[in-house]
Design an enzyme around this catalytic site. Structure first.
Site, PDB file in Angstrom:
ATOM      1  N   HIS A  94       6.436  -0.933   6.027  1.00 21.35           N
ATOM      2  CA  HIS A  94       6.871  -0.417   7.328  1.00 21.35           C
ATOM      3  C   HIS A  94       7.492  -1.517   8.185  1.00 21.35           C
ATOM      4  O   HIS A  94       6.978  -2.632   8.272  1.00 21.35           O
ATOM      5  CB  HIS A  94       5.747   0.305   8.070  1.00 21.35           C
ATOM      6  N   ASP A 153       1.570  -2.951   1.966  1.00 22.78           N
ATOM      7  CA  ASP A 153       1.177  -2.992   3.378  1.00 22.78           C
ATOM      8  C   ASP A 153      -0.234  -3.559   3.519  1.00 22.78           C
ATOM      9  O   ASP A 153      -1.042  -3.058   4.289  1.00 22.78           O
ATOM     10  CB  ASP A 153       1.250  -1.582   3.984  1.00 22.78           C
ATOM     11  N   GLU A 172       4.817   3.451  11.121  1.00 24.87           N
ATOM     12  CA  GLU A 172       3.534   3.554  10.431  1.00 24.87           C
ATOM     13  C   GLU A 172       2.376   3.327  11.391  1.00 24.87           C
ATOM     14  O   GLU A 172       1.326   3.967  11.268  1.00 24.87           O
ATOM     15  CB  GLU A 172       3.473   2.528   9.289  1.00 24.87           C
ATOM     16  N   GLU A 173       2.554   2.427  12.352  1.00 24.76           N
ATOM     17  CA  GLU A 173       1.432   1.998  13.176  1.00 24.76           C
ATOM     18  C   GLU A 173       0.890   3.063  14.105  1.00 24.76           C
ATOM     19  O   GLU A 173      -0.319   3.152  14.310  1.00 24.76           O
ATOM     20  CB  GLU A 173       1.823   0.758  13.994  1.00 24.76           C
ATOM     21  N   ASP A 213       1.805  -7.752   8.782  1.00 25.13           N
ATOM     22  CA  ASP A 213       1.711  -6.305   8.982  1.00 25.13           C
ATOM     23  C   ASP A 213       2.919  -5.799   9.768  1.00 25.13           C
ATOM     24  O   ASP A 213       2.853  -5.659  10.975  1.00 25.13           O
ATOM     25  CB  ASP A 213       0.409  -5.983   9.726  1.00 25.13           C
ATOM     26  N   HIS A 250      -3.348  -6.901  13.370  1.00 24.81           N
ATOM     27  CA  HIS A 250      -3.240  -6.310  14.714  1.00 24.81           C
ATOM     28  C   HIS A 250      -3.593  -7.283  15.839  1.00 24.81           C
ATOM     29  O   HIS A 250      -4.015  -6.862  16.919  1.00 24.81           O
ATOM     30  CB  HIS A 250      -4.120  -5.061  14.838  1.00 24.81           C
TER      31      HIS A 250
END
Length: 461
Positions: free
Chosen positions: A278, A352, A324-325, A290, A426
């Site tokens: 992503h 991912d 995606e997130e 990420d 994150h």
């Protein structure tokens, strides 16, 4: 005698094919390790573009650059797939602290993605600590109403694959806010989803009940969580309060795109093998692991094939999924269009889980006999590269919708070493400097190897 001769000839043929496959994998790894481009491409994505939350200017800039990158490699097709995505913005930096009488102890805090804002003056309330949604239900409205719910279930360290720990702890972040709101809570704070004990709060999306009340939700660092939990145990509940303020908002959906590059198959142009990650990322950092590593590995697979002159039998696609997130709209759109175009998808591979040392792949929803034959045929080919774990497991969020529209597709997750991923997942630490060049390149070569084997031999085990 004829039967023995036939078996001998067949054995020689199989041995020859395996030797050819082994040589091809070596060629793929050599190209990735000697002439690899994914690390420098990742540098540009992280340093020149940076955060790429869906709907943001950074996301649009990433789309435009990604298409130019694929065009520059001379793929047979490069195009965009339009998709409407959520547009959530964080706003001014969050504030939070523990109130102990006249003392205010600052904490590291970050709003959860898709959360609503607090009132302008923030929220101050007593805190109820729980370890699970079930415990929340047992307390009920009499205890919860008017308070801030503090979800404090840590990672279970007994899992060797840290993704399993993330999976068992993640419900408190994703479903905690609507569950707490149901009992009259005024806000939610969640222990960051990591085993690391540090002062970096981890964001991530949360969900709301469309028919329920939305309350502000934030993550606090594991150090802050431990401090708050200790203070709640040592003192009587009314003495400890928590304050937080956040300024996020959800704007109207924005137009964005998946970015698709393709090498058309020489024998089966309407059969597809997809590899993707992503393109969007959270807004706290550069989205390096990420999922900058994932998209750069995906396009590197096609670049490697072009560089060594390999023309696949089936069409190979690199897909940079958007959103995606905090919505998964890109993966859903890709599956919808694949079904509309009546495409036959053999396999889809998602990368991912970070750009760490490759360990192997997980295959979603396959039989034990499939895995047995898969390992018998291909495990030894990956053993020289220490990436030979071919196991049952998940495929990935973005490729998941393909299974709903094209049931025959095999979904595969690329599985690098997992030990460090959730230290930076994150967080503001997800930056280019935390990616190792060689690990990233080994991963790209490993994925290219699997795509090559699927292209040559299919997955009819």
């Amino acid at each position: 005698m004829k039967k023995i001769l036939l078996l001998f000839t067949l054995a020689l043929s199989i041995t020859g094919v395996q030797a050819q496959d082994s040589l091809m994998l070596r060629k793929l790894y050599d190209e990735a390790l000697v002439n690899g481009k994914c690390y420098e491409n990742l540098r540009y994505l992280c340093k020149s573009i940076g955060p790429r939350l869906s709907g943001s200017a950074g996301a649009q800039k990433a789309v435009e650059w990604s298409k130019m990158l694929m065009d520059s490699y001379g793929f047979d097709k490069v195009y965009l797939q339009e998709v409407m995505v959520p547009h959530w913005v964080r706003g001014k930096k969050e504030e939070g602290y523990i109130i102990d009488g006249n003392n205010k102890i600052p904490v590291a805090i970050t709003a959860l993605g898709m959360s609503v804002a607090t009132p302008k003056e923030g929220i101050t309330a007593n805190v109820i600590e729980v370890k699970s949604l079930k415990e929340l239900d047992s307390l009920g409205e009499d205890v919860i109403k008017g308070k801030i719910v503090f979800f404090n279930r840590p990672f279970d360290p007994r899992f060797i694959e840290t993704g399993q720990a993330y999976g068992t702890a993640g419900d408190q972040r994703f479903m905690g806010p609507p569950a707490a709101a149901k009992y009259g809570a005024v806000g939610v704070i969640v222990r960051s989803l990591t085993e690391s004990i540090d002062n970096y709060p981890h964001t991530g999306t949360t969900a709301y009940d469309a028919a329920g009340k939305n309350i502000p939700a934030a993550a606090i660092s594991t150090i802050a969580a431990n401090t708050l939990s200790s203070m709640l145990k040592l003192r009587k509940l009314p003495l400890i309060k928590f304050y937080f303020k956040q300024n996020c908002q959800l704007l109207p959906d924005a137009k964005s795109y998946n970015v698709v590059g393709e090498i058309t198959g020489t024998q089966n142009p309407n059969k597809f093998i997809t590899v993707g990650g992503h393109l969007d990322s959270w807004d706290l950092a550069e989205g390096a692991h990420d999922d900058g590593t994932g998209v750069m590995q995906s396009v590197e697979v096609l670049r490697i094939f072009k560089a060594i002159g390999y023309r696949p039998k089936n069409s190979i696609r690199a897909v940079f999924f958007m959103n995606e997130e905090n919505g998964h709209k890109g993966g859903t759109k890709y599956a919808e269009l694949a079904a509309q175009n009546k495409e036959e998808h053999i396999a889809a591979i998602e990368t991912d889980e970070g750009g760490f040392t490759p360990r192997g792949f997980s295959f979603q929803g396959v039989s034990g006999s499939f895995l047995k034959e898969l390992n018998k045929s291909w495990k030894h080919l990956f053993e020289p590269y220490e990436a030979d774990r071919l196991v049952a497991g998940g495929g990935g969020t973005d490729i998941g919708p393909l299974k709903e529209t094209i049931p025959s597709v095999v979904l595969i997750g690329y599985r690098p070493d997992s030990q460090r991923y959730f230290d930076i997942h994150h967080t503001p630490n997800d930056v280019f400097e935390n990616v190792n060049k060689r690990e990233l390149e080994l991963g790209a070569a490993t994925i290219a190897g699997l795509v090559y084997l699927i292209d040559q031999h299919n997955l009819s085990f």
